[in-house]
Design a protein around this motif. Structure first.
Motif, mmCIF file in Angstrom:
data_model
loop_
_atom_site.group_PDB
_atom_site.id
_atom_site.type_symbol
_atom_site.label_atom_id
_atom_site.label_comp_id
_atom_site.label_asym_id
_atom_site.label_seq_id
_atom_site.Cartn_x
_atom_site.Cartn_y
_atom_site.Cartn_z
ATOM 1 N N MET A 1 0.832 -1.184 0.000
ATOM 2 C CA MET A 1 0.000 0.000 0.000
ATOM 3 C C MET A 1 0.878 1.250 0.000
ATOM 4 S SD MET A 1 -3.032 0.972 2.544
ATOM 5 C CE MET A 1 -3.720 2.587 2.501
ATOM 6 N N THR A 2 0.502 2.209 -0.790
ATOM 7 C CA THR A 2 1.254 3.451 -0.850
ATOM 8 C C THR A 2 0.589 4.512 0.025
ATOM 9 O OG1 THR A 2 0.018 4.167 -2.778
ATOM 10 C CG2 THR A 2 2.083 2.996 -3.185
ATOM 11 N N ILE A 3 1.354 5.547 0.316
ATOM 12 C CA ILE A 3 0.827 6.639 1.123
ATOM 13 C C ILE A 3 -0.241 7.374 0.311
ATOM 14 C CG2 ILE A 3 1.419 8.760 2.355
ATOM 15 C CD1 ILE A 3 2.580 6.152 3.595
ATOM 16 N N LEU A 4 -1.364 7.641 0.929
ATOM 17 C CA LEU A 4 -2.501 8.272 0.266
ATOM 18 C C LEU A 4 -2.237 9.754 0.050
ATOM 19 C CD1 LEU A 4 -5.299 7.332 -0.673
ATOM 20 C CD2 LEU A 4 -6.169 8.049 1.544
ATOM 21 N N ARG A 5 -2.544 10.217 -1.166
ATOM 22 C CA ARG A 5 -2.389 11.618 -1.534
ATOM 23 C C ARG A 5 -3.735 12.163 -2.012
ATOM 24 N NH1 ARG A 5 3.182 12.071 -4.993
ATOM 25 N NH2 ARG A 5 4.585 11.163 -3.441
ATOM 26 N N ALA A 6 -3.836 13.473 -2.121
ATOM 27 C CA ALA A 6 -5.097 14.125 -2.525
ATOM 28 C C ALA A 6 -5.644 13.566 -3.825
ATOM 29 C CB ALA A 6 -4.888 15.635 -2.640
ATOM 30 N N GLU A 7 -4.774 13.334 -4.800
ATOM 31 C CA GLU A 7 -5.245 12.887 -6.115
ATOM 32 C C GLU A 7 -5.792 11.466 -6.126
ATOM 33 O OE1 GLU A 7 -0.635 12.929 -6.427
ATOM 34 O OE2 GLU A 7 -2.195 14.050 -5.396
ATOM 35 N N GLY A 60 -0.922 6.872 7.207
ATOM 36 C CA GLY A 60 -0.795 6.575 5.787
ATOM 37 C C GLY A 60 -1.356 7.621 4.847
ATOM 38 N N ARG A 61 -1.637 8.838 5.340
ATOM 39 C CA ARG A 61 -2.183 9.907 4.495
ATOM 40 C C ARG A 61 -1.326 11.160 4.657
ATOM 41 N NH1 ARG A 61 -7.389 10.543 7.915
ATOM 42 N NH2 ARG A 61 -5.675 10.515 9.371
ATOM 43 N N TRP A 62 -1.031 11.823 3.528
ATOM 44 C CA TRP A 62 -0.403 13.139 3.612
ATOM 45 C C TRP A 62 -1.473 14.116 4.080
ATOM 46 C CZ3 TRP A 62 4.438 14.389 3.883
ATOM 47 C CH2 TRP A 62 5.405 13.604 3.249
ATOM 48 N N LEU A 63 -1.216 14.825 5.176
ATOM 49 C CA LEU A 63 -2.154 15.795 5.724
ATOM 50 C C LEU A 63 -1.465 17.129 5.958
ATOM 51 C CD1 LEU A 63 -3.999 13.826 8.568
ATOM 52 C CD2 LEU A 63 -4.806 14.252 6.252
ATOM 53 N N ALA A 64 -2.265 18.184 5.981
ATOM 54 C CA ALA A 64 -1.799 19.490 6.433
ATOM 55 C C ALA A 64 -2.910 20.075 7.293
ATOM 56 C CB ALA A 64 -1.476 20.400 5.262
ATOM 57 N N ASP A 65 -2.508 20.793 8.310
ATOM 58 C CA ASP A 65 -3.458 21.376 9.258
ATOM 59 C C ASP A 65 -3.711 22.836 8.925
ATOM 60 O OD1 ASP A 65 -3.631 19.070 11.074
ATOM 61 O OD2 ASP A 65 -1.524 19.511 11.460
ATOM 62 N N CYS A 66 -4.928 23.259 9.175
ATOM 63 C CA CYS A 66 -5.305 24.665 9.043
ATOM 64 C C CYS A 66 -5.292 25.280 10.443
ATOM 65 C CB CYS A 66 -6.694 24.782 8.414
ATOM 66 S SG CYS A 66 -7.245 26.497 8.211
ATOM 67 N N SER A 67 -5.177 26.579 10.518
ATOM 68 C CA SER A 67 -5.194 27.256 11.817
ATOM 69 C C SER A 67 -6.547 27.130 12.513
ATOM 70 C CB SER A 67 -4.825 28.731 11.655
ATOM 71 O OG SER A 67 -5.729 29.358 10.762
ATOM 72 N N CYS A 68 -7.605 26.780 11.771
ATOM 73 C CA CYS A 68 -8.937 26.614 12.375
ATOM 74 C C CYS A 68 -9.084 25.272 13.089
ATOM 75 C CB CYS A 68 -10.032 26.781 11.320
ATOM 76 S SG CYS A 68 -10.250 25.367 10.216
ATOM 77 N N GLY A 69 -8.111 24.396 12.930
ATOM 78 C CA GLY A 69 -8.172 23.085 13.570
ATOM 79 C C GLY A 69 -8.544 21.967 12.620
ATOM 80 N N SER A 70 -8.936 22.310 11.404
ATOM 81 C CA SER A 70 -9.270 21.308 10.403
ATOM 82 C C SER A 70 -7.981 20.800 9.741
ATOM 83 C CB SER A 70 -10.189 21.941 9.352
ATOM 84 O OG SER A 70 -10.519 21.002 8.362
ATOM 85 N N ALA A 71 -8.098 19.729 8.997
ATOM 86 C CA ALA A 71 -6.963 19.196 8.233
ATOM 87 C C ALA A 71 -7.502 18.656 6.916
ATOM 88 C CB ALA A 71 -6.258 18.095 9.008
ATOM 89 N N LEU A 106 8.026 4.147 5.417
ATOM 90 C CA LEU A 106 6.805 3.735 6.119
ATOM 91 C C LEU A 106 6.139 2.506 5.503
ATOM 92 C CD1 LEU A 106 5.275 7.283 6.642
ATOM 93 C CD2 LEU A 106 6.660 5.958 8.242
ATOM 94 N N GLU A 107 6.593 2.116 4.314
ATOM 95 C CA GLU A 107 6.010 0.952 3.629
ATOM 96 C C GLU A 107 6.115 -0.285 4.504
ATOM 97 O OE1 GLU A 107 4.400 0.178 0.667
ATOM 98 O OE2 GLU A 107 4.176 2.338 0.472
ATOM 99 N N GLY A 108 5.066 -1.057 4.538
ATOM 100 C CA GLY A 108 5.064 -2.319 5.278
ATOM 101 C C GLY A 108 4.675 -2.183 6.738
ATOM 102 N N LEU A 109 4.636 -0.962 7.253
ATOM 103 C CA LEU A 109 4.208 -0.780 8.638
ATOM 104 C C LEU A 109 2.694 -0.873 8.716
ATOM 105 C CD1 LEU A 109 6.392 2.297 9.710
ATOM 106 C CD2 LEU A 109 6.719 -0.100 10.365
ATOM 107 N N PRO A 110 2.158 -1.261 9.870
ATOM 108 C CA PRO A 110 0.702 -1.213 10.024
ATOM 109 C C PRO A 110 0.220 0.226 9.810
ATOM 110 C CG PRO A 110 1.722 -2.381 11.862
ATOM 111 C CD PRO A 110 2.832 -1.777 11.051
#
Length: 129
Positions: A1-7, A60-71, A106-110
């Protein structure tokens, strides 16, 4: 499984053609996805600048946080983020210099252990002298 991206996360619903958002930049996919599900349009200002944030990997997901607390799920192929919750502006995202190496480490990790964040974002304890 690969790391999940927006696309690969923000995909059109099954009743739309799978290529309906193909011309959209990856950072706009969250906007289209949210618009479809909330049944409302979101105005994004290309000139707005909310500041900079570090991208991170969480479960497993690329994330970024907003100053409002959302991501939002983000991608290194388009290092920007528009928060669909508060609409604060375009965040410019900082990714590691070697994205591939980070993802490979990170590949192969739970899934629950597929986490990474920039060293600059880790709070360091200070010693009182």
């Amino acid at each position: 499984m690969t790391i999940l991206r927006a696309e690969t996360f923000y995909l059109p619903p099954p009743y739309l053609p799978p290529t309906v958002w193909a011309a959209e930049p990856p950072a706009m996919l969250v906007v289209r996805w949210y618009e479809e599900r909330a049944s409302r349009r979101i105005h994004t200002d290309p000139a707005s600048n909310a500041g900079t944030q570090f991208a991170r990997i969480n479960h497993g997901r690329w994330l970024a946080d907003c100053s409002c607390g959302s991501a939002e799920v983000v991608t290194p192929t388009d290092p920007r983020m528009w928060c669909v919750i508060c609409g604060t502006g375009w965040w410019q995202l900082t990714f590691p210099s070697d994205v591939f190496a980070v993802e490979q480490s990170l590949e192969g990790l739970p899934l629950a252990e597929q986490n990474w964040w920039a060293e600059e974002t880790v709070a360091r304890p200070t010693l009182e002298v």
